[in-house]
Structure formats: structure tokens, C-alpha cells
Design a protein around this motif. Structure first.
Motif, PDB file in Angstrom:
ATOM      1  N   ALA A  27       0.576 -17.422  -9.218  1.00 20.07           N
ATOM      2  CA  ALA A  27       1.517 -17.875  -8.198  1.00 20.07           C
ATOM      3  C   ALA A  27       2.733 -18.515  -8.841  1.00 20.07           C
ATOM      4  N   THR A  28       3.850 -18.387  -8.192  1.00 21.03           N
ATOM      5  CA  THR A  28       5.078 -19.020  -8.658  1.00 21.03           C
ATOM      6  C   THR A  28       4.956 -20.526  -8.602  1.00 21.03           C
ATOM      7  N   CYS A  29       4.321 -21.013  -7.522  1.00 15.19           N
ATOM      8  CA  CYS A  29       4.222 -22.446  -7.286  1.00 15.19           C
ATOM      9  C   CYS A  29       2.778 -22.828  -6.978  1.00 15.19           C
ATOM     10  N   GLU A  30       2.460 -24.079  -7.195  1.00 18.24           N
ATOM     11  CA  GLU A  30       1.147 -24.618  -6.848  1.00 18.24           C
ATOM     12  C   GLU A  30       0.846 -24.273  -5.395  1.00 18.24           C
ATOM     13  N   PRO A  31      -0.280 -23.665  -5.128  1.00 18.23           N
ATOM     14  CA  PRO A  31      -0.579 -23.236  -3.765  1.00 18.23           C
ATOM     15  C   PRO A  31      -0.658 -24.402  -2.779  1.00 18.23           C
ATOM     16  N   CYS A  32      -0.182 -24.131  -1.574  1.00 13.92           N
ATOM     17  CA  CYS A  32      -0.271 -25.128  -0.506  1.00 13.92           C
ATOM     18  C   CYS A  32      -1.720 -25.206  -0.020  1.00 13.92           C
ATOM     19  N   PRO A  33      -2.058 -26.200   0.787  1.00 16.20           N
ATOM     20  CA  PRO A  33      -3.430 -26.323   1.273  1.00 16.20           C
ATOM     21  C   PRO A  33      -3.944 -25.086   2.016  1.00 16.20           C
ATOM     22  N   ALA A  78       3.213 -21.935 -11.970  1.00 16.83           N
ATOM     23  CA  ALA A  78       4.247 -22.513 -12.824  1.00 16.83           C
ATOM     24  C   ALA A  78       4.803 -23.821 -12.257  1.00 16.83           C
ATOM     25  N   SER A  79       5.337 -23.794 -11.050  1.00 15.80           N
ATOM     26  CA  SER A  79       5.942 -24.984 -10.450  1.00 15.80           C
ATOM     27  C   SER A  79       4.891 -25.796  -9.705  1.00 15.80           C
ATOM     28  N   SER A  80       5.106 -27.105  -9.644  1.00  9.33           N
ATOM     29  CA  SER A  80       4.186 -27.968  -8.906  1.00  9.33           C
ATOM     30  C   SER A  80       4.678 -28.136  -7.465  1.00  9.33           C
ATOM     31  N   HIS A  81       3.815 -28.711  -6.610  1.00  6.20           N
ATOM     32  CA  HIS A  81       4.257 -28.969  -5.236  1.00  6.20           C
ATOM     33  C   HIS A  81       5.384 -30.001  -5.215  1.00  6.20           C
ATOM     34  N   ARG A  82       5.465 -30.836  -6.223  1.00 11.20           N
ATOM     35  CA  ARG A  82       6.581 -31.796  -6.314  1.00 11.20           C
ATOM     36  C   ARG A  82       7.893 -31.069  -6.645  1.00 11.20           C
ATOM     37  N   SER A 112       8.447 -28.948   1.244  1.00 14.32           N
ATOM     38  CA  SER A 112       7.392 -29.920   0.998  1.00 14.32           C
ATOM     39  C   SER A 112       6.201 -29.677   1.900  1.00 14.32           C
ATOM     40  N   ASP A 113       5.029 -29.669   1.304  1.00 13.70           N
ATOM     41  CA  ASP A 113       3.786 -29.601   2.065  1.00 13.70           C
ATOM     42  C   ASP A 113       3.039 -30.926   1.961  1.00 13.70           C
ATOM     43  N   GLN A 114       3.764 -31.977   1.579  1.00  6.13           N
ATOM     44  CA  GLN A 114       3.125 -33.275   1.381  1.00  6.13           C
ATOM     45  C   GLN A 114       2.464 -33.787   2.657  1.00  6.13           C
ATOM     46  N   HIS A 115       3.059 -33.489   3.816  1.00 11.93           N
ATOM     47  CA  HIS A 115       2.459 -33.923   5.078  1.00 11.93           C
ATOM     48  C   HIS A 115       1.070 -33.294   5.263  1.00 11.93           C
ATOM     49  N   LEU A 116       0.892 -32.043   4.826  1.00  6.79           N
ATOM     50  CA  LEU A 116      -0.428 -31.409   4.891  1.00  6.79           C
ATOM     51  C   LEU A 116      -1.395 -32.064   3.917  1.00  6.79           C
ATOM     52  N   ARG A 117      -0.921 -32.294   2.706  1.00  4.82           N
ATOM     53  CA  ARG A 117      -1.767 -32.919   1.689  1.00  4.82           C
ATOM     54  C   ARG A 117      -2.198 -34.322   2.127  1.00  4.82           C
ATOM     55  N   ASP A 118      -1.272 -35.084   2.720  1.00  2.98           N
ATOM     56  CA  ASP A 118      -1.597 -36.433   3.187  1.00  2.98           C
ATOM     57  C   ASP A 118      -2.612 -36.393   4.322  1.00  2.98           C
ATOM     58  N   TYR A 119      -2.463 -35.424   5.216  1.00  6.23           N
ATOM     59  CA  TYR A 119      -3.418 -35.308   6.317  1.00  6.23           C
ATOM     60  C   TYR A 119      -4.807 -34.950   5.786  1.00  6.23           C
ATOM     61  N   LEU A 120      -4.858 -33.980   4.881  1.00  2.00           N
ATOM     62  CA  LEU A 120      -6.150 -33.517   4.366  1.00  2.00           C
ATOM     63  C   LEU A 120      -6.860 -34.564   3.516  1.00  2.00           C
ATOM     64  N   ASP A 121      -6.110 -35.415   2.830  1.00  2.00           N
ATOM     65  CA  ASP A 121      -6.790 -36.444   2.024  1.00  2.00           C
ATOM     66  C   ASP A 121      -7.103 -37.706   2.838  1.00  2.00           C
ATOM     67  N   GLY A 122      -6.717 -37.703   4.136  1.00  2.00           N
ATOM     68  CA  GLY A 122      -7.045 -38.811   5.020  1.00  2.00           C
ATOM     69  C   GLY A 122      -6.050 -39.946   5.021  1.00  2.00           C
ATOM     70  N   SER A 123      -4.971 -39.834   4.234  1.00  2.00           N
ATOM     71  CA  SER A 123      -4.018 -40.941   4.161  1.00  2.00           C
ATOM     72  C   SER A 123      -3.032 -40.952   5.333  1.00  2.00           C
ATOM     73  N   ASP A 124      -2.941 -39.854   6.089  1.00  2.00           N
ATOM     74  CA  ASP A 124      -2.053 -39.813   7.264  1.00  2.00           C
ATOM     75  C   ASP A 124      -2.823 -39.216   8.438  1.00  2.00           C
ATOM     76  N   LYS A 125      -3.071 -40.025   9.437  1.00  2.00           N
ATOM     77  CA  LYS A 125      -3.786 -39.573  10.635  1.00  2.00           C
ATOM     78  C   LYS A 125      -2.826 -39.359  11.806  1.00  2.00           C
ATOM     79  N   SER A 126      -1.516 -39.465  11.566  1.00  2.00           N
ATOM     80  CA  SER A 126      -0.554 -39.428  12.662  1.00  2.00           C
ATOM     81  C   SER A 126      -0.125 -38.022  13.073  1.00  2.00           C
ATOM     82  N   ALA A 127      -0.527 -36.989  12.349  1.00  2.00           N
ATOM     83  CA  ALA A 127      -0.054 -35.634  12.647  1.00  2.00           C
ATOM     84  C   ALA A 127      -0.493 -35.183  14.036  1.00  2.00           C
ATOM     85  N   PHE A 128      -1.752 -35.351  14.347  1.00  2.00           N
ATOM     86  CA  PHE A 128      -2.290 -35.023  15.661  1.00  2.00           C
ATOM     87  C   PHE A 128      -3.712 -35.546  15.742  1.00  2.00           C
ATOM     88  N   ASP A 129      -4.230 -35.588  16.957  1.00  2.00           N
ATOM     89  CA  ASP A 129      -5.602 -36.050  17.162  1.00  2.00           C
ATOM     90  C   ASP A 129      -6.544 -34.862  17.117  1.00  2.00           C
TER      91      ASP A 129
END
Length: 81
Positions: A4-10, A27-31, A39-56
Motif C-alpha cells: 500500500a502507498t499509505c498505512e491502511p485505514c481501520p 510507505a507513508s504513515s497515517h500521520r 485524516s482517519d484519526q477520528h476513526l482510530r480514536d473511536y476504535l481505541d475508545g478514546s472518543d465516544k462522541s461520534a455516535f451512540d
């Protein structure tokens, strides 16, 4: 194996796991992607439990029997002879 060109998204990681891919070279990182406005950081934050605000996420039990019938059919159709 995946290249992949970039680190795969979730979502891509999930697909690779379901497909049984064991190695991914990228080759490239998500950063790096985020620095260019993708940016897929919102997905990563949701999946690791650090952001619960995306949806219920609400688990309902009404209709569970119907869902079980679908799972039973899936299992029957995917059984190996």
C-alpha cells in the motif's frame, strides 16, 4: 501479502483481517496522510475508545430471533462439505 502507498485505514485493516492477509508493506504513515488533509484519526480514536462522541451504539434485542435465523442460514450456506 499487501502493498500500500499509505498505512491502511481501520476499514482497510478490517478487510485485510477478514481476507486472511498476514503482512502489509506501506510507505507513508497515517500521520503523513493527515498532514495532507486526509485524516482517519477520528476513526482510530473511536476504535481505541478514546472518543465516544461520534455516535451512540445501542444494542436492541427486539428482532433478535430473526437475526439468528439469518446467521443460521449463513452458517448452513458456508458449511464445507
Amino acid at each position: 501479502m499487501m502493498y500500500a502507498t499509505c498505512e491502511p485505514c481501520p476499514m482497510c485493516v478490517a478487510v485485510m483481517m477478514w481476507a486472511g492477509i498476514k503482512t502489509c508493506y506501506y510507505a507513508s504513515s497515517h500521520r503523513d496522510a493527515a498532514a495532507h488533509g486526509f485524516s482517519d484519526q477520528h476513526l482510530r480514536d473511536y476504535l481505541d475508545g478514546s472518543d465516544k462522541s461520534a455516535f451512540d451504539m445501542i444494542h436492541v434485542t427486539q428482532g433478535r430471533e430473526d437475526c439468528q435465523a439469518i446467521w443460521d442460514e449463513f452458517t448452513r450456506l458456508s458449511a464445507k462439505p
